[in-house]
Design a protein around this motif. Structure first.
Motif, PDB file in Angstrom:
ATOM      1  N   LEU A  52       0.829  -1.208   0.000  1.00  0.00           N
ATOM      2  CA  LEU A  52       0.000   0.000   0.000  1.00  0.00           C
ATOM      3  C   LEU A  52       0.863   1.257   0.000  1.00  0.00           C
ATOM      4  O   LEU A  52       0.554   2.250  -0.683  1.00  0.00           O
ATOM      5  CB  LEU A  52      -0.916  -0.006   1.221  1.00  0.00           C
ATOM      6  CG  LEU A  52      -2.032  -1.055   1.242  1.00  0.00           C
ATOM      7  CD1 LEU A  52      -2.790  -0.991   2.569  1.00  0.00           C
ATOM      8  CD2 LEU A  52      -2.999  -0.854   0.084  1.00  0.00           C
TER       9      LEU A  52
ATOM     10  N   GLU B 188      -0.555   5.017  -0.956  1.00  0.00           N
ATOM     11  CA  GLU B 188      -1.706   5.133  -0.064  1.00  0.00           C
ATOM     12  C   GLU B 188      -1.276   5.640   1.307  1.00  0.00           C
ATOM     13  O   GLU B 188      -0.111   5.534   1.713  1.00  0.00           O
ATOM     14  CB  GLU B 188      -2.405   3.780   0.075  1.00  0.00           C
ATOM     15  CG  GLU B 188      -2.897   3.187  -1.225  1.00  0.00           C
ATOM     16  CD  GLU B 188      -4.006   3.988  -1.882  1.00  0.00           C
ATOM     17  OE1 GLU B 188      -4.709   4.726  -1.157  1.00  0.00           O
ATOM     18  OE2 GLU B 188      -4.185   3.890  -3.111  1.00  0.00           O
TER      19      GLU B 188
ATOM     20  N   ALA C  72     -11.453   4.196  -3.262  1.00  0.00           N
ATOM     21  CA  ALA C  72     -10.173   3.684  -2.757  1.00  0.00           C
ATOM     22  C   ALA C  72     -10.097   2.167  -2.920  1.00  0.00           C
ATOM     23  O   ALA C  72      -9.061   1.612  -3.316  1.00  0.00           O
ATOM     24  CB  ALA C  72      -9.991   4.075  -1.297  1.00  0.00           C
TER      25      ALA C  72
END
Length: 810
Positions: free
Chosen positions: A40, A45, A219
């Motif tokens: 991630l 992110e 997302a």
């Protein structure tokens, strides 16, 4: 989204900052959770800052205090989340969700050290150990890393699934949320707000605004697309309103989605394998063979259905038939006869779904059906007029195939050329298919013909003790072997079946008739329609297990041959009774009913013959494939001779002719196949977005905890101990025990020789298991949801085949 994680320096082999974990082979060092968080971070992110105590530290057996406390200080101290990150965690096929420990709000150095030690200990908890065993993960290969992250001061938190984990729909995301750090959602201890994001209006009630739900949905789709799999994502909104991602791992429970189609959607796919009693996945070579065989069988009766591979199972695209005004109602009847009540309920439900509303399309003349129709009429009418002659043709063809001389070319290339020719070319289809279809047709005609005259249970009685069934003949032949083996009873009951199998193959066992049995029936096995599965002739271990079951029958009245004879006697008496009732009501109807009842007795047993005849072609194909595999193995092109079963024919051609190295492909497919073998439930029908249609059906009326409802498939009532079986190869069934299984195929039926009853989770009344159960006169209830989990092994249950109920003695 910007990366807000701090330094990326590698602190040491005991510790790694999350942002320093690379995308290569560090999973064994940091475990699944840390690897997922690092992924991630690399995607940009927003992830809370943190570090990972690696498996190197775990192997040392002692927490490196100084390094951990220094890293904790670099985080700024204060509350942190301490999460397990085992090497067998967050895998594509096993999430380990909740199996190892997580501690939130840990504050202070000593509390952090204690939490890390507790995470280490949780690797060996009962729940984690059991989970690994269920997923085939060796205990000695698992190591534990631990993730430490700064706690998010959460206003609201929860879980996002990028696909609906209940229905399997990839067209919807699901969010569960609650105020605070989200422990209530993850632990399931308190009710959470639940949202399904499928493009429809979202309620503004609850702890999440529509704007935040949209942010979560976007997302989730972004991460799913970047990571290449549907995701289970833990998240939190901080007091500052920012969205933080706390974890992302693959959703491991989803059944695979159907392959893309260029036809207008949505599409309906119905699973074909459960009709044959096969829910386990086929090998890739087995699947390609099955698809061509099934297409040929359907073409022989004038039908064209697109067959697709979903999770190693055969599914047929029935969308066009469902939308066609002229066939949609008949499709419901077809499901009832050929696919069972579960498939029938699915189709009935979709008749009212506007997405499958009737569509007027230009009618096309089906040339194959028109060509087949005269041949079908002649074949069916001929079988009805002269059933004895029809049976003689069927069994004559089987005997011809059994005695057919077989020669194999010398080289892999020549063997492959032979395999790629029509596998069915040696079988005279017309000699078998129309008598078999005739038997199925007269059986299907009995309920409407006898409506108001006979109950379903009485019709099932007529179908008991049915002659001319090759599977029954096989089972009774094994019973004869057991009687001949009585002098060796002690040896056969006390020696492990696999040792007996080795001795049989080595020729060191005394001859008590098993060699002759295997010469005739060694082409069979459980899941025998998969060419990738070993036959009994190659590995007779299951036969020795079943032989031991037979030897445990000591009551003469429970002998299978006597039970079969009693079922036949009851059938004859019931046939005469029903024919008489029908004649008394209306003479013409009575004569017709009598004719069909008699023809059912003479032809319905043939339904097993078509499949049995096809096993000879599969036997030859399997032998030739293994010969190719042996040659490739000798040349060190594949690791094992049976690796060829995890390729398709065009791929095998590249290996044989060009020496292509497909070992990585084979290894990946073996892993996928092993995962699917562990799957306990298979959807009977799927939509093109992965939706399991049965999850859309209205909930059935509530029942008490002691009563399970299914479909009666073989008459009678019996009480006995349940024996829950998932694999027949090592199943021990004591006389009178009730077999509880996901499904059954002919390879399971020798277990019926000692069973007192049958309960399955799927199937159709005319499928193999219920057919054989009727012929032995043992009660059977099919389509009992979750029977293998709701019924405990060894508990006392009552099976009522007439009512379609199973009662638990609790």
């Amino acid at each position: 989204m910007a990366n807000v994680v701090g330094t990326k320096e590698v602190v040491g082999m005991n510790l790694l900052e999350l942002a320093a974990i690379d995308s290569g082979g560090q999973r064994d060092l940091v475990g699944g959770k840390a690897a997922g968080l690092a992924a991630l971070i690399r995607l940009g992110e927003r992830v809370p800052d943190g570090f990972c105590l690696t498996t190197t530290a775990y192997a040392g057996g002692k927490v490196p205090r100084a390094e951990v406390l220094a890293a904790y200080e670099r985080l700024g101290g204060g509350p942190v989340a301490v999460r397990s990150s085992a090497t067998a965690e967050d895998l594509p096929h096993a999430s380990f969700a909740g199996q190892q420990d997580t501690y939130l709000g840990v504050t202070g150095g000593e509390a952090l050290i204690a939490a890390i030690e507790a995470c280490w200990d949780s690797l060996h908890s009962d729940r984690a150990t059991t989970y690994r065993e269920a997923n085939g993960i060796p205990h000695d290969r698992v190591r534990m890393a631990v993730v430490v992250q700064r706690m998010v001061d959460a206003e609201v938190a929860g879980v996002l699934f990028t696909a609906d984990p209940l229905t399997g729909s990839r067209s919807a995301s699901v969010v569960d949320a609650a105020p605070g750090p989200g422990t209530a959602v993850v632990d399931g201890k308190e009710a959470a707000d639940h949202y399904v994001l499928d493009g429809t209006q979202v309620s503004e009630r609850g702890c999440l605004t529509p704007a935040r739900l949209e942010e979560l949905r976007v997302a989730g789709e972004r991460i799913r697309d970047l990571l290449g799999a549907e995701q289970d994502i833990e998240w939190a909104y901080g007091r500052d309103g920012k969205l933080w991602l706390l974890q992302a791992r693959p959703i491991t429970t989803l059944f695979p989605v159907p392959p893309p189609s260029d036809k207008p959607g949505p599409r309906l796919y119905v699973e074909f394998g459960h009709v044959q009693g096969m829910l386990q996945p086929a090998t890739p070579m087995g699947m390609s063979t099955l698809k061509s065989m099934l297409a040929g069988m359907l073409a022989a009766v004038g039908l064209t259905v697109e067959i697709v591979d979903i999770g190693g199972r055969l599914y047929g695209d029935l969308t066009d038939a469902l939308r066609d005004p002229s066939t949609r109602q008949r499709l419901v009847e077809l499901m009832a006869v050929d696919f069972g009540p579960r498939a029938q309920k699915v189709v009935e439900h979709l008749l009212d779904d506007p997405r499958f509303a009737p569509r007027k399309t230009p009618r096309k003349r089906d040339a194959a059906a028109l060509k087949t129709a005269p041949k079908a009429a002649a074949g069916i009418l001929g079988a009805l007029a002269r059933p004895a002659r029809a049976r003689a043709r069927v069994f004559g063809e089987i005997e011809r195939l059994r005695r057919l001389p077989v020669t194999d070319p010398a080289t892999a290339a020549e063997l492959l050329d032979l395999i790629e020719r029509d596998a069915e070319s040696s079988t005279r289809v017309d000699a078998i298919i129309w008598p078999v279809v005739s038997g199925i047709a007269v059986c299907a005609a009995l309920p409407p013909l006898l409506k108001g005259v006979a109950s379903e249970d009485e019709i099932h009685t007529v179908l008991g003790g049915m002659p001319y069934n090759v599977t029954i003949e096989m089972d009774l032949a094994l019973w004869d072997v057991a009687r001949s083996a009585e002098p060796y009873r002690e040896m056969l009951l006390t020696t492990p079946p696999e040792q007996l199998a080795d001795a049989q193959l080595a020729g060191t066992l005394p001859d008590f008739g098993l060699t002759a049995f295997l010469e005739r029936y060694g082409i069979r096995s459980a899941a025998e329609v998969d060419v990738g599965v070993p036959r009994w002739a190659e590995d007779p271990t299951p036969v020795f297990t079943m032989l031991a079951n037979c030897l445990r029958v000591t009551d003469p009245e429970q002998a299978p041959d006597r039970r079969f004879a009693r079922a036949g006697d009851r059938a004859g008496s019931m046939l005469a009774e029903l024919a008489g009732r029908a004649r008394r009501e209306r003479a013409l109807r009575g004569r017709l009913a009598g004719f069909f009842l008699c023809r059912a007795r003479e032809l319905t047993g043939l339904r097993e013959a078509g499949k049995f005849a096809g096993l000879y072609a599969l036997r030859d194909r399997r032998r030739r494939l293994l010969l190719i595999g042996a040659e490739l193995h000798a040349k060190r092109i594949v690791d094992r001779p049976d690796d060829v079963m995890f390729l398709e024919l065009p791929e095998l051609r590249t290996v044989v002719e060009a020496g292509a190295d497909l070992r990585n492909t084979i290894a990946a497919r073996r892993t996928d196949h092993a995962r699917e073998l562990r799957r306990r439930t298979v959807p009977v029908a799927l939509l093109s977005d992965g939706t399991d249609v049965e999850t859309l059906l209205p909930a059935p009326p509530s029942e008490d905890d002691r009563t399970l409802t299914g479909v009666g498939a073989a008459s009678g009532r019996v009480t006995g101990r349940a024996r829950v079986v998932h694999d027949p190869s090592d199943a021990s069934i004591e006389p009178g025990e009730i077999l509880v299984a996901p499904t059954t195929d002919p390879g399971w039926t020798p277990l019926f020789l000692t069973a007192g009853g049958l309960v399955t989770e799927t199937g159709a009344v005319m499928a193999h298991g219920p057919t054989v159960a009727r012929e032995y006169g043992i009660p059977a209830v099919i389509c009992v949801p979750n029977a293998t989990t709701r019924i405990r092994d060894g508990e006392l249950i009552t099976v009522d085949g007439a009512a379609g109920r199973v009662t638990l003695d609790r």
